[in-house]
Design a protein around this motif. Structure first.
Motif, PDB file in Angstrom:
ATOM      1  N   ASP A 104       0.855  -1.183   0.000  1.00 33.42           N
ATOM      2  CA  ASP A 104       0.000   0.000   0.000  1.00 33.42           C
ATOM      3  C   ASP A 104       0.898   1.242   0.000  1.00 33.42           C
ATOM      4  OD1 ASP A 104      -1.683   2.114   0.586  1.00 33.42           O
ATOM      5  OD2 ASP A 104      -2.793   1.044   2.128  1.00 33.42           O
ATOM      6  N   PRO A 105       0.818   2.101  -1.021  1.00 27.77           N
ATOM      7  CA  PRO A 105       1.706   3.276  -1.076  1.00 27.77           C
ATOM      8  C   PRO A 105       1.591   4.184   0.139  1.00 27.77           C
ATOM      9  CG  PRO A 105       0.577   2.965  -3.176  1.00 27.77           C
ATOM     10  CD  PRO A 105      -0.046   2.008  -2.211  1.00 27.77           C
ATOM     11  N   THR A 106       0.410   4.240   0.771  1.00 23.78           N
ATOM     12  CA  THR A 106       0.242   5.064   1.972  1.00 23.78           C
ATOM     13  C   THR A 106       1.143   4.562   3.084  1.00 23.78           C
ATOM     14  OG1 THR A 106      -2.050   5.540   1.371  1.00 23.78           O
ATOM     15  CG2 THR A 106      -1.428   5.944   3.642  1.00 23.78           C
ATOM     16  N   ARG A 175       2.863   2.484  -6.400  1.00 26.68           N
ATOM     17  CA  ARG A 175       1.712   2.996  -7.154  1.00 26.68           C
ATOM     18  C   ARG A 175       1.684   2.380  -8.555  1.00 26.68           C
ATOM     19  NH1 ARG A 175       3.825   7.818  -4.550  1.00 26.68           N
ATOM     20  NH2 ARG A 175       2.485   8.300  -2.755  1.00 26.68           N
ATOM     21  N   TYR A 250      -5.643  -2.981  -2.323  1.00 30.00           N
ATOM     22  CA  TYR A 250      -4.760  -1.814  -2.260  1.00 30.00           C
ATOM     23  C   TYR A 250      -5.088  -0.821  -3.383  1.00 30.00           C
ATOM     24  CZ  TYR A 250      -1.516  -4.260   0.969  1.00 30.00           C
ATOM     25  OH  TYR A 250      -0.942  -4.898   2.040  1.00 30.00           O
ATOM     26  N   MET A 254      -6.069   3.116  -3.133  1.00 26.25           N
ATOM     27  CA  MET A 254      -5.357   4.170  -3.860  1.00 26.25           C
ATOM     28  C   MET A 254      -6.331   5.009  -4.683  1.00 26.25           C
ATOM     29  SD  MET A 254      -1.956   3.900  -6.290  1.00 26.25           S
ATOM     30  CE  MET A 254      -2.710   3.202  -7.767  1.00 26.25           C
ATOM     31  N   ASN A 257      -8.357   7.255  -2.357  1.00 22.35           N
ATOM     32  CA  ASN A 257      -7.553   8.386  -1.887  1.00 22.35           C
ATOM     33  C   ASN A 257      -7.348   9.440  -2.971  1.00 22.35           C
ATOM     34  OD1 ASN A 257      -7.250   7.273   0.668  1.00 22.35           O
ATOM     35  ND2 ASN A 257      -5.315   6.258   0.178  1.00 22.35           N
TER      36      ASN A 257
END
Length: 306
Positions: A104-106, A175, A250, A254, A257
């Protein structure tokens, strides 16, 4: 002193992909420490090749200047970094952590921000292709890192990757990997539904394949995917349905968000969710088995008739 002499590599995750990656790092001249693994066969192989085993992530971090993680996803990465006897307790200023999982990029950007005040860099280098290419040292990787960190990592990445793309800053690799997997897993869901509909209207998989293969609709992923239905090759693409579901979840996060509607991603996710909750056999090319079953057709592999 050469880069190989300067860098000491740590590696966590000797699974389908990680074993081949770690093997190539050692065989191409880098000192490597790996974390003890519940599956002893890859660990014993790495010991025979000259690698060193650590008992904890902290111990591995203390011995390493660059640490590669090749695990399931963000939950596992966070535990390895932050947990008791984790990397954070052993990493020294100037170290780099490289997350090769699909994450998950977060979470990725949060870990990078957490380690930066300690003088520790964080990069993401998720993978493309299969365990076969991992063993051959010809994986694809998309790297999120600063220019300086990328330049430092590149010689090590070249031990196990044939195609290396510096995609952007930390987080951008993950991402891009989610976008890549949206395409591949979306294909899987689409192929599965098409095969089920094809069988339902009387066109079996081999006849379906005789039209698609070699046409503009053909591609490398299609050919690998079809090896289960056509040949019963369970090892054609050793990527689990559960990992596919995780990646599409995921992707959904993304998209949320970013404020982007993602109806096709959600449709693909629901296909994988159904298969996983139904206990379908584990790898992505087996998705047609589930989709066929719920539609009243048998897409289990059949012996080829002469």
């Amino acid at each position: 002193m050469t880069a190989k002499a300067n860098e000491r590599i740590g590696f966590i995750g000797l699974g389908f992909m990680g074993h081949g990656m770690a093997r190539n790092i050692v065989e191409k001249g880098y000192a490597l420490t790996f974390l003890a693994h519940r599956n002893r066969a890859p660990a014993e192989d790495m010991l025979k090749r000259g690698a060193t085993e650590a008992a904890t992530a902290r111990e591995l971090a203390e011995r390493s200047t660059i640490v590669f993680l090749c695990v399931t996803g963000s939950r596992q990465v966070e535990e390895i970094v932050r947990g008791k006897n984790g990397l954070k307790e052993g990493l020294k200023k100037g170290s780099v952590v490289v997350d090769c999982s699909t994450a998950d990029p977060t979470s990725t950007t949060a870990l990078a921000a957490e380690l930066a005040p300690l003088g520790i860099d964080y990069a993401d280098a998720p993978l493309g292709r299969t365990p076969k290419e991992a063993w051959e040292g010809t994986l694809d990787t998309m790297v999120g890192a600063s220019d300086a960190v990328f330049a430092r990592l590149k010689p090590v990445l070249e031990t196990w990757a044939g195609r290396i793309t510096h995609i952007g800053t930390t987080g951008d690799g993950h991402r891009m990997k989610l976008l890549n997997n949206f395409l591949s897993l979306g294909y899987a869901a689409l192929y599965s539904e098409a095969l089920a509909l094809s069988a339902k209207v009387g066109i079996p998989p081999r006849r379906f394949d005789s039209v698609i293969r070699g046409s503009r609709m053909d591609c490398g992923f299609y050919q690998t995917f079809m090896r289960w239905v056509l040949e019963g090759d369970r090892d054609a693409h050793k990527f689990t349905l559960a990992n596919g579901l995780k990646d599409l979840t995921y992707l959904e996060s993304m998209a949320n968000n970013a404020g982007v509607a993602n109806p096709l991603g959600n449709a693909a996710k629901n296909s994988f969710l159904g298969a996983v909750t139904a206990g379908t056999e584990e790898y992505v090319p087996m998705l047609p088995t589930y989709v066929g079953r719920i539609n009243g057709v048998d897409l289990a592999p059949k012996p080829k008739k002469d």
